[in-house]
Design a protein around this motif. Structure first.
Motif, PDB file in Angstrom:
ATOM      1  N   PHE A 159       0.955  -1.314  -0.679  1.00 40.46           N
ATOM      2  CA  PHE A 159      -0.231  -0.100  -0.458  1.00 40.46           C
ATOM      3  C   PHE A 159       0.238   1.158  -0.197  1.00 40.46           C
ATOM      4  CE2 PHE A 159      -1.566   3.086   2.330  1.00 40.46           C
ATOM      5  CZ  PHE A 159      -3.070   3.730   1.730  1.00 40.46           C
ATOM      6  N   HIS A 160       1.201   2.193  -0.888  1.00 41.77           N
ATOM      7  CA  HIS A 160       1.589   3.523  -1.259  1.00 41.77           C
ATOM      8  C   HIS A 160       0.531   4.467  -1.038  1.00 41.77           C
ATOM      9  CE1 HIS A 160       5.305   1.282  -1.965  1.00 41.77           C
ATOM     10  NE2 HIS A 160       4.328   0.499  -2.575  1.00 41.77           N
ATOM     11  N   GLY A 161      -0.334   4.314  -0.340  1.00 39.06           N
ATOM     12  CA  GLY A 161      -1.471   6.095  -0.200  1.00 39.06           C
ATOM     13  C   GLY A 161      -1.885   5.959  -1.086  1.00 39.06           C
ATOM     14  N   CYS A 162      -4.161   6.664  -0.299  1.00 41.02           N
ATOM     15  CA  CYS A 162      -4.675   6.890  -1.519  1.00 41.02           C
ATOM     16  C   CYS A 162      -5.372   7.624  -0.736  1.00 41.02           C
ATOM     17  CB  CYS A 162      -4.963   5.197  -1.779  1.00 41.02           C
ATOM     18  SG  CYS A 162      -6.590   5.158  -0.083  1.00 41.02           S
ATOM     19  N   ALA A 163      -6.418   8.458  -1.292  1.00 45.69           N
ATOM     20  CA  ALA A 163      -6.839   9.480  -1.081  1.00 45.69           C
ATOM     21  C   ALA A 163      -8.462   8.872  -0.158  1.00 45.69           C
ATOM     22  CB  ALA A 163      -7.693  10.550  -2.635  1.00 45.69           C
ATOM     23  N   LEU A 164      -8.979  10.204  -0.008  1.00 46.63           N
ATOM     24  CA  LEU A 164      -9.623   8.974   1.557  1.00 46.63           C
ATOM     25  C   LEU A 164     -10.938  10.165   1.174  1.00 46.63           C
ATOM     26  CD1 LEU A 164      -8.122   9.248   4.848  1.00 46.63           C
ATOM     27  CD2 LEU A 164      -9.240   7.185   3.783  1.00 46.63           C
ATOM     28  N   ARG A 165     -12.451   9.853   1.044  1.00 47.64           N
ATOM     29  CA  ARG A 165     -13.450   9.901   0.798  1.00 47.64           C
ATOM     30  C   ARG A 165     -13.803  10.729   1.951  1.00 47.64           C
ATOM     31  NH1 ARG A 165     -16.045   6.656  -1.456  1.00 47.64           N
ATOM     32  NH2 ARG A 165     -17.443   5.786  -0.427  1.00 47.64           N
ATOM     33  N   PRO A 166     -14.775  11.815   2.829  1.00 51.44           N
ATOM     34  CA  PRO A 166     -15.200  12.404   3.523  1.00 51.44           C
ATOM     35  C   PRO A 166     -16.494  12.007   3.671  1.00 51.44           C
ATOM     36  CG  PRO A 166     -14.402  13.900   2.587  1.00 51.44           C
ATOM     37  CD  PRO A 166     -14.236  13.096   1.872  1.00 51.44           C
ATOM     38  N   ALA A 167     -17.753  11.901   4.675  1.00 49.63           N
ATOM     39  CA  ALA A 167     -19.550  11.956   4.595  1.00 49.63           C
ATOM     40  C   ALA A 167     -19.070  12.306   5.915  1.00 49.63           C
ATOM     41  CB  ALA A 167     -19.386  10.931   3.649  1.00 49.63           C
ATOM     42  N   LEU A 168     -20.112  13.204   6.463  1.00 47.25           N
ATOM     43  CA  LEU A 168     -20.525  13.203   7.906  1.00 47.25           C
ATOM     44  C   LEU A 168     -21.698  11.686   8.031  1.00 47.25           C
ATOM     45  CD1 LEU A 168     -22.618  16.781   7.520  1.00 47.25           C
ATOM     46  CD2 LEU A 168     -20.526  15.900   9.261  1.00 47.25           C
ATOM     47  N   ILE A 169     -21.781  11.879   8.970  1.00 48.23           N
ATOM     48  CA  ILE A 169     -22.179  10.691   9.922  1.00 48.23           C
ATOM     49  C   ILE A 169     -22.880  10.517  10.867  1.00 48.23           C
ATOM     50  CG2 ILE A 169     -21.190   9.038   8.426  1.00 48.23           C
ATOM     51  CD1 ILE A 169     -19.525   8.026  10.761  1.00 48.23           C
ATOM     52  N   GLU A 170     -24.056   9.943  11.890  1.00 47.34           N
ATOM     53  CA  GLU A 170     -23.846   9.908  12.658  1.00 47.34           C
ATOM     54  C   GLU A 170     -23.430   8.496  13.420  1.00 47.34           C
ATOM     55  OE1 GLU A 170     -25.628  12.070  15.299  1.00 47.34           O
ATOM     56  OE2 GLU A 170     -26.710  13.880  13.747  1.00 47.34           O
ATOM     57  N   ASP A 171     -22.668   9.098  14.933  1.00 46.10           N
ATOM     58  CA  ASP A 171     -21.620   7.582  14.884  1.00 46.10           C
ATOM     59  C   ASP A 171     -22.254   7.080  16.680  1.00 46.10           C
ATOM     60  OD1 ASP A 171     -19.914   5.660  15.656  1.00 46.10           O
ATOM     61  OD2 ASP A 171     -18.556   6.882  16.178  1.00 46.10           O
ATOM     62  N   PRO A 172     -23.413   6.276  17.010  1.00 48.17           N
ATOM     63  CA  PRO A 172     -23.844   5.399  18.302  1.00 48.17           C
ATOM     64  C   PRO A 172     -22.767   4.708  18.807  1.00 48.17           C
ATOM     65  CG  PRO A 172     -24.212   3.840  17.218  1.00 48.17           C
ATOM     66  CD  PRO A 172     -23.706   5.334  15.720  1.00 48.17           C
ATOM     67  N   VAL A 173     -22.770   5.505  20.272  1.00 50.79           N
ATOM     68  CA  VAL A 173     -21.726   4.460  21.041  1.00 50.79           C
ATOM     69  C   VAL A 173     -21.622   2.951  21.098  1.00 50.79           C
ATOM     70  CG1 VAL A 173     -23.795   3.737  22.735  1.00 50.79           C
ATOM     71  CG2 VAL A 173     -20.921   3.966  23.708  1.00 50.79           C
ATOM     72  N   SER A 174     -20.402   2.451  20.663  1.00 49.20           N
ATOM     73  CA  SER A 174     -20.178   0.581  20.946  1.00 49.20           C
ATOM     74  C   SER A 174     -20.073  -0.301  22.135  1.00 49.20           C
ATOM     75  CB  SER A 174     -18.976   0.346  19.357  1.00 49.20           C
ATOM     76  OG  SER A 174     -17.843   0.679  20.399  1.00 49.20           O
ATOM     77  N   HIS A 175     -20.284  -0.847  21.868  1.00 43.04           N
ATOM     78  CA  HIS A 175     -19.967  -1.974  23.613  1.00 43.04           C
ATOM     79  C   HIS A 175     -18.791  -1.489  23.413  1.00 43.04           C
ATOM     80  CE1 HIS A 175     -19.063  -5.504  19.699  1.00 43.04           C
ATOM     81  NE2 HIS A 175     -18.513  -5.870  21.156  1.00 43.04           N
ATOM     82  N   GLU A 176     -17.528  -1.133  22.538  1.00 45.44           N
ATOM     83  CA  GLU A 176     -16.027  -1.575  22.486  1.00 45.44           C
ATOM     84  C   GLU A 176     -16.204   0.104  23.716  1.00 45.44           C
ATOM     85  OE1 GLU A 176     -16.234  -2.085  18.896  1.00 45.44           O
ATOM     86  OE2 GLU A 176     -14.798  -3.157  18.739  1.00 45.44           O
ATOM     87  N   CYS A 177     -16.919   0.782  24.080  1.00 44.18           N
ATOM     88  CA  CYS A 177     -16.565   1.889  25.175  1.00 44.18           C
ATOM     89  C   CYS A 177     -16.992   1.784  26.366  1.00 44.18           C
ATOM     90  CB  CYS A 177     -16.989   3.104  23.902  1.00 44.18           C
ATOM     91  SG  CYS A 177     -16.413   3.553  22.534  1.00 44.18           S
ATOM     92  N   ASP A 178     -16.431   1.878  26.961  1.00 46.77           N
ATOM     93  CA  ASP A 178     -17.607   2.118  28.327  1.00 46.77           C
ATOM     94  C   ASP A 178     -18.742   2.626  28.487  1.00 46.77           C
ATOM     95  OD1 ASP A 178     -15.565   0.709  29.409  1.00 46.77           O
ATOM     96  OD2 ASP A 178     -14.674   2.313  30.665  1.00 46.77           O
ATOM     97  N   GLU A 179     -19.147   3.995  27.489  1.00 43.68           N
ATOM     98  CA  GLU A 179     -20.475   4.980  27.803  1.00 43.68           C
ATOM     99  C   GLU A 179     -21.376   3.773  27.269  1.00 43.68           C
ATOM    100  OE1 GLU A 179     -18.566   8.091  25.366  1.00 43.68           O
ATOM    101  OE2 GLU A 179     -18.112   5.655  25.276  1.00 43.68           O
ATOM    102  N   PHE A 180     -20.636   2.811  26.847  1.00 41.77           N
ATOM    103  CA  PHE A 180     -22.344   1.319  26.651  1.00 41.77           C
ATOM    104  C   PHE A 180     -23.226   0.619  27.500  1.00 41.77           C
ATOM    105  CE2 PHE A 180     -23.441  -2.859  25.859  1.00 41.77           C
ATOM    106  CZ  PHE A 180     -24.303  -2.428  24.633  1.00 41.77           C
ATOM    107  N   GLU A 181     -22.269   0.303  28.429  1.00 33.30           N
ATOM    108  CA  GLU A 181     -22.852  -0.386  29.599  1.00 33.30           C
ATOM    109  C   GLU A 181     -24.295   1.595  30.573  1.00 33.30           C
ATOM    110  OE1 GLU A 181     -23.878  -3.321  31.604  1.00 33.30           O
ATOM    111  OE2 GLU A 181     -22.211  -3.605  30.102  1.00 33.30           O
ATOM    112  N   PRO A 182     -23.236   2.662  30.348  1.00 31.41           N
ATOM    113  CA  PRO A 182     -24.926   2.444  31.737  1.00 31.41           C
ATOM    114  C   PRO A 182     -26.138   3.707  30.273  1.00 31.41           C
ATOM    115  CG  PRO A 182     -22.757   4.176  31.007  1.00 31.41           C
ATOM    116  CD  PRO A 182     -22.308   2.671  30.997  1.00 31.41           C
ATOM    117  N   ALA A 183     -25.558   3.396  29.312  1.00 37.16           N
ATOM    118  CA  ALA A 183     -26.549   3.603  28.231  1.00 37.16           C
ATOM    119  C   ALA A 183     -27.235   2.223  27.633  1.00 37.16           C
ATOM    120  CB  ALA A 183     -26.252   4.527  26.891  1.00 37.16           C
ATOM    121  N   TYR A 184     -27.121   1.125  28.273  1.00 42.58           N
ATOM    122  CA  TYR A 184     -27.670   0.390  27.848  1.00 42.58           C
ATOM    123  C   TYR A 184     -28.572   0.098  29.256  1.00 42.58           C
ATOM    124  CZ  TYR A 184     -28.684  -4.896  27.687  1.00 42.58           C
ATOM    125  OH  TYR A 184     -29.584  -6.028  28.321  1.00 42.58           O
ATOM    126  N   GLU A 185     -28.251   0.224  29.930  1.00 48.04           N
ATOM    127  CA  GLU A 185     -28.579   0.163  31.349  1.00 48.04           C
ATOM    128  C   GLU A 185     -30.238   1.619  31.903  1.00 48.04           C
ATOM    129  OE1 GLU A 185     -29.101  -2.276  33.332  1.00 48.04           O
ATOM    130  OE2 GLU A 185     -27.222  -3.223  32.312  1.00 48.04           O
TER     131      GLU A 185
END
Length: 288
Positions: A159-185
């Motif tokens: 791999f020798h580099g490439c362009a990136l295409r940006p876009a706006l998204i809404e990103d919810p918490v995943s279970h890999e963050c500590d915020e997940f548990e209190p949000a779930y409860e």
């Protein structure tokens, strides 16, 4: 009996869908995702990842205190799209060391990161519209499987580099963050306990079913600014309000690999971002 079991499962699955909908509602943050365009050459004044060269004022490479060049990881052009609280002009450049940990100090915190000269986040408020040859520094490509044990990056050897295409998204918490548990409860408290118990009896592990469905509905951006970080081991943040995602870089087939399918995060405190002070950015990565 078979009909009743099918109805129970349908009701449990409907509950999972509703729990996930409410977690997304409660935790989503705006982010900019960056999708690699593998067949598009990097624009050194735009969004790109990797590559054999990078832009630097007066052609001066970014180096560690020992004088060794830091390796260009990714660049973000901050003009469009934008998200509240983040720069709206100029360039954000990310550089890392070429040691076996890619310039990461695993014991660092926000204060000590200022002394880590084996990585750099640089903000350039004003970027030119055209580059000239004196502003481009050429570095040899280094891959994760480099034959030189003293020179390593997470990039794949082909791999020798490439362009990136940006876009706006809404990103919810995943279970890999500590915020997940209190949000779930918190969301579970919105339902009748008998309904939750019935779903547990049917599914066996309601929380796991919710995590699986959350993964399905998440935008799943491998590279992004803003939103939530991802940790394969444990959440390294001290709190959730003042530590923001400057850059999240997940492993991406054919592009880069953080150890064993890991993920890197560049985290910054809100007050530092407001001051455009990138000297205390916490750079960390972990893997499976």
């Amino acid at each position: 009996m078979v009909v009743m079991m099918a109805e129970d499962r349908d009701a449990a699955q409907a509950l999972v869908q509703e729990i996930v909908r409410r977690i997304v509602r409660d935790t989503s943050k705006m982010a900019v995702s960056f999708t690699p365009e593998l067949d598009v050459r990097p624009d050194l004044l735009g969004n790109f990842v990797g590559g054999d060269s990078y832009w630097s004022p007066q052609g001066v490479p970014v180096t560690s205190a020992s004088g060794d060049p830091l390796y260009p990881l990714m660049q973000i052009r901050c003009t469009e799209p934008t998200i509240p609280g983040y720069p709206t002009r100029g360039l954000l450049q990310f550089f890392i060391g070429t040691d076996i940990l890619y310039g990461c100090d695993l014991s660092a915190d926000y204060e000590s990161e200022a002394d880590n000269d084996n990585r750099c986040v640089r903000y350039i408020p004003e970027a030119p519209s055209v580059l000239n040859g004196a502003e481009v520094v050429q570095l040899p490509h280094i891959g994760a499987d480099s034959s030189d044990p003293d020179l390593r990056t997470p990039f794949q050897s082909d791999f020798h580099g490439c362009a990136l295409r940006p876009a706006l998204i809404e990103d919810p918490v995943s279970h890999e963050c500590d915020e997940f548990e209190p949000a779930y409860e918190s969301v579970l408290e919105e339902f009748d306990p008998a309904v939750i118990e019935a779903a547990e009896d049917t599914l066996g592990d309601l929380e796991q079913a919710v995590m699986d469905q959350l993964n399905v509905v998440s935008p799943g951006a491998c590279f992004q600014m803003g939103g939530h970080p991802v940790f394969t081991q444990s959440d390294v943040r001290e709190d959730y309000d003042d530590e923001l995602v400057l850059l999240k870089m997940d492993s991406y087939d054919g592009v880069l690999m953080w150890g064993d399918s890991g993920c890197a995060n560049f985290l910054i405190r809100r007050e530092d971002l407001e001051q455009l002070d990138f000297s205390h950015v916490l750079y960390t990565w972990d893997c499976l």
